[in-house]
Design a protein around this motif. Structure first.
Motif, PDB file in Angstrom:
ATOM      1  N   ARG A 126       0.831  -1.215   0.000  1.00 44.18           N
ATOM      2  CA  ARG A 126       0.000   0.000   0.000  1.00 44.18           C
ATOM      3  C   ARG A 126       0.862   1.260   0.000  1.00 44.18           C
ATOM      4  O   ARG A 126       0.581   2.213  -0.717  1.00 44.18           O
ATOM      5  CB  ARG A 126      -0.939  -0.009   1.214  1.00 44.18           C
ATOM      6  CG  ARG A 126      -2.036  -1.064   1.133  1.00 44.18           C
ATOM      7  CD  ARG A 126      -3.120  -0.810   2.160  1.00 44.18           C
ATOM      8  NE  ARG A 126      -2.628  -0.899   3.518  1.00 44.18           N
ATOM      9  CZ  ARG A 126      -2.532  -2.035   4.209  1.00 44.18           C
ATOM     10  NH1 ARG A 126      -2.893  -3.180   3.637  1.00 44.18           N
ATOM     11  NH2 ARG A 126      -2.107  -2.045   5.459  1.00 44.18           N
ATOM     12  N   LEU A 127       1.899   1.263   0.801  1.00 49.88           N
ATOM     13  CA  LEU A 127       2.789   2.425   0.833  1.00 49.88           C
ATOM     14  C   LEU A 127       3.525   2.589  -0.485  1.00 49.88           C
ATOM     15  O   LEU A 127       3.694   3.708  -0.991  1.00 49.88           O
ATOM     16  CB  LEU A 127       3.788   2.294   1.980  1.00 49.88           C
ATOM     17  CG  LEU A 127       3.218   2.345   3.397  1.00 49.88           C
ATOM     18  CD1 LEU A 127       4.322   2.149   4.423  1.00 49.88           C
ATOM     19  CD2 LEU A 127       2.491   3.661   3.648  1.00 49.88           C
ATOM     20  N   ALA A 128       3.965   1.464  -1.069  1.00 48.47           N
ATOM     21  CA  ALA A 128       4.692   1.530  -2.334  1.00 48.47           C
ATOM     22  C   ALA A 128       3.807   2.031  -3.457  1.00 48.47           C
ATOM     23  O   ALA A 128       4.236   2.814  -4.317  1.00 48.47           O
ATOM     24  CB  ALA A 128       5.267   0.157  -2.673  1.00 48.47           C
ATOM     25  N   VAL A 129       2.544   1.584  -3.479  1.00 50.87           N
ATOM     26  CA  VAL A 129       1.612   2.025  -4.511  1.00 50.87           C
ATOM     27  C   VAL A 129       1.398   3.530  -4.421  1.00 50.87           C
ATOM     28  O   VAL A 129       1.263   4.220  -5.438  1.00 50.87           O
ATOM     29  CB  VAL A 129       0.275   1.264  -4.388  1.00 50.87           C
ATOM     30  CG1 VAL A 129      -0.799   1.910  -5.251  1.00 50.87           C
ATOM     31  CG2 VAL A 129       0.467  -0.200  -4.790  1.00 50.87           C
ATOM     32  N   GLU A 130       1.366   4.051  -3.218  1.00 52.33           N
ATOM     33  CA  GLU A 130       1.168   5.493  -3.026  1.00 52.33           C
ATOM     34  C   GLU A 130       2.401   6.299  -3.407  1.00 52.33           C
ATOM     35  O   GLU A 130       2.352   7.534  -3.473  1.00 52.33           O
ATOM     36  CB  GLU A 130       0.824   5.777  -1.558  1.00 52.33           C
ATOM     37  CG  GLU A 130      -0.579   5.350  -1.145  1.00 52.33           C
ATOM     38  CD  GLU A 130      -1.631   6.318  -1.624  1.00 52.33           C
ATOM     39  OE1 GLU A 130      -1.609   6.681  -2.828  1.00 52.33           O
ATOM     40  OE2 GLU A 130      -2.461   6.736  -0.817  1.00 52.33           O
ATOM     41  N   SER A 131       3.519   5.620  -3.665  1.00 53.18           N
ATOM     42  CA  SER A 131       4.764   6.343  -3.915  1.00 53.18           C
ATOM     43  C   SER A 131       4.709   7.187  -5.183  1.00 53.18           C
ATOM     44  O   SER A 131       5.395   8.209  -5.274  1.00 53.18           O
ATOM     45  CB  SER A 131       5.940   5.359  -3.970  1.00 53.18           C
ATOM     46  OG  SER A 131       5.820   4.474  -5.061  1.00 53.18           O
ATOM     47  N   ASP A 132       3.910   6.773  -6.164  1.00 49.24           N
ATOM     48  CA  ASP A 132       3.762   7.610  -7.366  1.00 49.24           C
ATOM     49  C   ASP A 132       3.158   8.965  -6.998  1.00 49.24           C
ATOM     50  O   ASP A 132       3.640  10.019  -7.416  1.00 49.24           O
ATOM     51  CB  ASP A 132       2.869   6.904  -8.395  1.00 49.24           C
ATOM     52  CG  ASP A 132       3.565   5.729  -9.055  1.00 49.24           C
ATOM     53  OD1 ASP A 132       4.559   5.954  -9.763  1.00 49.24           O
ATOM     54  OD2 ASP A 132       3.118   4.583  -8.857  1.00 49.24           O
ATOM     55  N   ARG A 133       2.091   8.925  -6.227  1.00 44.70           N
ATOM     56  CA  ARG A 133       1.444  10.173  -5.795  1.00 44.70           C
ATOM     57  C   ARG A 133       2.381  10.985  -4.917  1.00 44.70           C
ATOM     58  O   ARG A 133       2.420  12.220  -4.995  1.00 44.70           O
ATOM     59  CB  ARG A 133       0.167   9.867  -5.022  1.00 44.70           C
ATOM     60  CG  ARG A 133      -1.044   9.587  -5.891  1.00 44.70           C
ATOM     61  CD  ARG A 133      -2.337   9.981  -5.176  1.00 44.70           C
ATOM     62  NE  ARG A 133      -2.456   9.392  -3.858  1.00 44.70           N
ATOM     63  CZ  ARG A 133      -3.083   9.974  -2.831  1.00 44.70           C
ATOM     64  NH1 ARG A 133      -3.622  11.183  -2.981  1.00 44.70           N
ATOM     65  NH2 ARG A 133      -3.185   9.360  -1.665  1.00 44.70           N
ATOM     66  N   MET A 134       3.129  10.299  -4.063  1.00 44.49           N
ATOM     67  CA  MET A 134       4.021  10.984  -3.131  1.00 44.49           C
ATOM     68  C   MET A 134       5.096  11.778  -3.877  1.00 44.49           C
ATOM     69  O   MET A 134       5.362  12.944  -3.560  1.00 44.49           O
ATOM     70  CB  MET A 134       4.690   9.959  -2.210  1.00 44.49           C
ATOM     71  CG  MET A 134       5.556  10.569  -1.130  1.00 44.49           C
ATOM     72  SD  MET A 134       4.564  11.429   0.119  1.00 44.49           S
ATOM     73  CE  MET A 134       5.798  11.701   1.380  1.00 44.49           C
ATOM     74  N   LEU A 135       5.691  11.146  -4.880  1.00 45.97           N
ATOM     75  CA  LEU A 135       6.734  11.825  -5.634  1.00 45.97           C
ATOM     76  C   LEU A 135       6.166  13.020  -6.396  1.00 45.97           C
ATOM     77  O   LEU A 135       6.732  14.124  -6.360  1.00 45.97           O
ATOM     78  CB  LEU A 135       7.399  10.846  -6.605  1.00 45.97           C
ATOM     79  CG  LEU A 135       8.491  11.436  -7.499  1.00 45.97           C
ATOM     80  CD1 LEU A 135       9.640  11.982  -6.666  1.00 45.97           C
ATOM     81  CD2 LEU A 135       8.998  10.393  -8.487  1.00 45.97           C
ATOM     82  N   LYS A 136       5.053  12.825  -7.068  1.00 47.46           N
ATOM     83  CA  LYS A 136       4.450  13.916  -7.834  1.00 47.46           C
ATOM     84  C   LYS A 136       4.054  15.075  -6.923  1.00 47.46           C
ATOM     85  O   LYS A 136       4.266  16.246  -7.255  1.00 47.46           O
ATOM     86  CB  LYS A 136       3.228  13.403  -8.597  1.00 47.46           C
ATOM     87  CG  LYS A 136       3.566  12.445  -9.728  1.00 47.46           C
ATOM     88  CD  LYS A 136       2.307  11.891 -10.375  1.00 47.46           C
ATOM     89  CE  LYS A 136       2.647  10.887 -11.472  1.00 47.46           C
ATOM     90  NZ  LYS A 136       1.426  10.271 -12.066  1.00 47.46           N
ATOM     91  N   ALA A 137       3.488  14.727  -5.768  1.00 47.86           N
ATOM     92  CA  ALA A 137       3.069  15.782  -4.843  1.00 47.86           C
ATOM     93  C   ALA A 137       4.265  16.554  -4.307  1.00 47.86           C
ATOM     94  O   ALA A 137       4.218  17.792  -4.167  1.00 47.86           O
ATOM     95  CB  ALA A 137       2.278  15.174  -3.687  1.00 47.86           C
ATOM     96  N   THR A 138       5.346  15.864  -4.005  1.00 45.57           N
ATOM     97  CA  THR A 138       6.550  16.530  -3.497  1.00 45.57           C
ATOM     98  C   THR A 138       7.109  17.493  -4.532  1.00 45.57           C
ATOM     99  O   THR A 138       7.475  18.635  -4.225  1.00 45.57           O
ATOM    100  CB  THR A 138       7.612  15.487  -3.111  1.00 45.57           C
ATOM    101  OG1 THR A 138       7.071  14.607  -2.132  1.00 45.57           O
ATOM    102  CG2 THR A 138       8.857  16.146  -2.565  1.00 45.57           C
ATOM    103  N   LEU A 139       7.181  17.046  -5.777  1.00 43.22           N
ATOM    104  CA  LEU A 139       7.755  17.885  -6.826  1.00 43.22           C
ATOM    105  C   LEU A 139       6.858  19.069  -7.175  1.00 43.22           C
ATOM    106  O   LEU A 139       7.344  20.114  -7.598  1.00 43.22           O
ATOM    107  CB  LEU A 139       8.013  17.037  -8.078  1.00 43.22           C
ATOM    108  CG  LEU A 139       9.088  15.948  -7.924  1.00 43.22           C
ATOM    109  CD1 LEU A 139       9.162  15.091  -9.179  1.00 43.22           C
ATOM    110  CD2 LEU A 139      10.443  16.566  -7.623  1.00 43.22           C
ATOM    111  N   LYS A 140       5.552  18.911  -6.985  1.00 45.30           N
ATOM    112  CA  LYS A 140       4.618  19.996  -7.291  1.00 45.30           C
ATOM    113  C   LYS A 140       4.405  20.932  -6.097  1.00 45.30           C
ATOM    114  O   LYS A 140       3.746  21.962  -6.222  1.00 45.30           O
ATOM    115  CB  LYS A 140       3.264  19.430  -7.717  1.00 45.30           C
ATOM    116  CG  LYS A 140       3.281  18.753  -9.070  1.00 45.30           C
ATOM    117  CD  LYS A 140       1.899  18.216  -9.412  1.00 45.30           C
ATOM    118  CE  LYS A 140       1.883  17.543 -10.769  1.00 45.30           C
ATOM    119  NZ  LYS A 140       0.537  16.989 -11.090  1.00 45.30           N
TER     120      LYS A 140
END
Length: 573
Positions: A403-417
């Motif tokens: 679950r945490l790994a799946v959220e990693s796409d959103r996490m990276l995009k959110a951090t960069l934005k």
């Protein structure tokens, strides 16, 4: 010459390797075998993970000793020939300077690569019957003068040949265990195959040497004294023969020099080879590279994962997911770059019966997915790290790790934005998830969580931990692999304030290492961003990212985010 007996197959395979532009000469292994052949009735089994050169070495052994062929044009120019020429005390014209020729092409060699028969069979009975029939045909054709029993077996024929002609054989069995991985092979079939190997090799005067390779340790599949005549040598526990399997630092240096000379537009650096394919160790701690992947990368002029995640890895990932919280935690820590303690035994995954933590981790060492060193196991390199990351993101049965790994796409995009709300949401979910990792009193476990929620970053970033930067060591540094992408620095703190983490990034000038790495990729430094992550016992998190201007936002006792405005260039002055 027959199909298995004194065939051309081994010579052809080895010659193709010798003619390769990235051939590595491991012919000195033969010198180690000469005393064994001379003594007779010796049996060795060398087990290594896939892609570690086992088949190349087996072909070399078969090509060198086999009667009926002339392999001098190959071996006279290799290290084995140079060694005897340079170290002999005899006159130049003496045959003693060519002592290796006393062994070359002087033995009847039975060379069997079991993969071929296994792939062409639909049942174990077809597999073993085919081998027995072909071998017997070869023997009776080659020794027509021998009086064979009309209904004798191949093994009985070998004994009759020895009794009547005193001829001795060298047995070269490559990938002995491949039949264990076929879906049609039962537990009883495995026992039957082990028994056949035992009868074929044990207490037989006709064997000068049995040279066997595989992934699985043969001793683990032999009950009692069934097949205890083999001396087994593994990568995890034995130094003998280690230098002949895998590439050393010096050998990779030489290969890279060849690559540089023949490749005008190079896409592979020497550092890339080390990062992606190094990380294995022998018991004496010598570093070893995955040879197949190194050669593939240089040949294709491209760094990537060349590890084929077929059946074996599918089984291993199933073991990870088998409701063992301790193994799941170990995997999360290893993905974070942390080694974990393990009592490694030479188990292997030939069934779904591995249930204990040590059995599962040991099987992963045997297959080469983990490296074992100083009582700990770890993921050896980036190639394997990518395979683990892929599994974690695909296997829902891994629970909170998935679950945490799946959220990693959103996490990276959110951090960069600069999307602080999404970042807070993901971290809050991680906080609210009941996991054995979210203790927050251990920086190692906090590191594992950060790795999981940023796992997607591995697709487009080179992630280093504890990297020397500026005046100290940064916890995480994300180097972008695509021109124009932002970079990220994460600093973790336990029992300290978030402001302390932010101050450390600035005071120790971590961005200096970051900018140096980016400059090599011709990226304008004004576009860089850095993030600092700090944590207290109250689980308060602060992320600082240069470049965005957002007011301080409070999220109660869980998280607060603060974004500061500052361009990269003035910040570095």
């Amino acid at each position: 010459m027959g199909y298995y007996l004194n065939s051309m197959q081994a010579l052809s395979l080895y010659k193709s390797e010798v003619d390769s532009p990235y051939f590595v000469d491991k012919s000195m292994l033969l010198k180690e075998l000469f005393p064994l052949v001379k003594a007779g009735n010796k049996h060795i089994c060398i087990t290594r993970p896939r892609r570690f050169g086992k088949s190349v070495m087996a072909a070399m052994v078969g090509a060198f000793f086999s009667k009926g062929i002339d392999s001098g044009s190959i071996f006279d120019s290799l290290k084995i020939a140079r060694y005897f020429k340079e170290n002999s005390k005899e006159p130049a014209e003496s045959d003693e300077r060519f002592v290796y020729r006393k062994y070359m092409n002087q033995y009847n060699v039975i060379y069997i690569n079991f993969i071929e028969a296994a792939n062409e069979s639909s049942s174990y009975q077809e597999f073993i019957s085919t081998i027995k029939e072909i071998l017997q045909e070869d023997l009776r054709d080659a020794f027509s003068e021998v009086r064979f029993r009309k209904k004798g077996t191949a093994i009985q024929d070998l004994r009759m040949i020895y009794e009547q002609t005193k001829s001795r054989f060298i047995l070269v069995f490559d990938e002995w265990d491949c039949i264990f991985h076929k879906p049609y092979t039962t537990y009883e079939d495995r026992k039957s195959f082990i028994s056949w190997l035992a009868v074929m090799t044990k207490d037989t005067g006709y064997v000068a040497l049995s040279y066997m390779t595989g992934v699985l340790p043969v001793a683990k599949y032999s009950s009692g004294s069934t097949i205890n005549n083999f001396q087994e040598y593994t990568m995890a526990t034995d130094d003998l023969y280690s230098e002949y399997f895998g590439f050393t630092e010096a050998e990779v240096d030489d290969l890279y020099q060849r690559y540089a000379e023949r490749t005008p537009n190079r896409n592979v650096s020497r550092e890339d080879l080390k990062d992606w394919y190094d990380g294995y160790h022998t018991p004496s701690t010598e570093q070893m590279y995955n040879p197949r992947s190194v050669v593939e990368a240089l040949t294709r002029n491209r760094i990537r994962s060349y590890w084929t995640a077929t059946g074996t890895y599918g089984e291993i990932s199933t073991y990870i997911a088998n409701d063992r919280a301790d193994v799941k935690k170990d995997v999360a820590l290893m993905v974070a770059g942390e080694p974990v303690l393990a009592d490694v035994e030479e188990f292997a995954a030939t069934s779904m019966n591995l249930t204990t933590r040590n059995e599962i981790l040991s099987a992963m060492v045997v297959y080469g997915f983990l490296n074992y060193e100083d009582g700990k196991v770890h993921i050896p390199n980036r190639e394997l790290m990518d395979e683990f990351a892929k599994t974690i993101r695909e296997k829902k049965s891994l629970g909170y790790i998935n679950r945490l790994a799946v959220e990693s796409d959103r996490m990276l995009k959110a951090t960069l934005k600069g999307d602080s709300r999404t970042v807070e949401e993901i971290l809050s979910d991680a906080h609210n998830t009941e996991t054995p990792l979210l203790d927050y009193n251990d920086e190692t476990e906090l590191t594992a969580i950060v790795n999981l929620v940023y796992l997607a970053a591995r697709d487009s970033y080179y992630v280093e931990r504890e990297d020397k930067a500026g005046k100290g060591y940064v916890d995480f540094i994300f180097y972008p692999e695509r021109a124009g992408d932002d970079g990220i620095i994460l600093e973790l703190k336990v029992d300290d304030t978030p402001d302390s983490a932010i101050a450390q990034i600035k005071d120790r000038e971590y961005m200096l290492k970051f900018c140096g790495r980016m400059a090599e990729k011709n990226v304008i430094p004004d576009g860089f961003c850095w993030s600092g992550l700090g944590m207290t016992k109250r689980k308060k998190i602060t992320i600082v990212r240069l470049k965005y201007c957002i007011e301080k936002i409070s999220y109660g006792s869980v998280c607060e985010f603060r974004y500061l405005v500052r361009s990269a260039r003035p910040f570095l002055q």
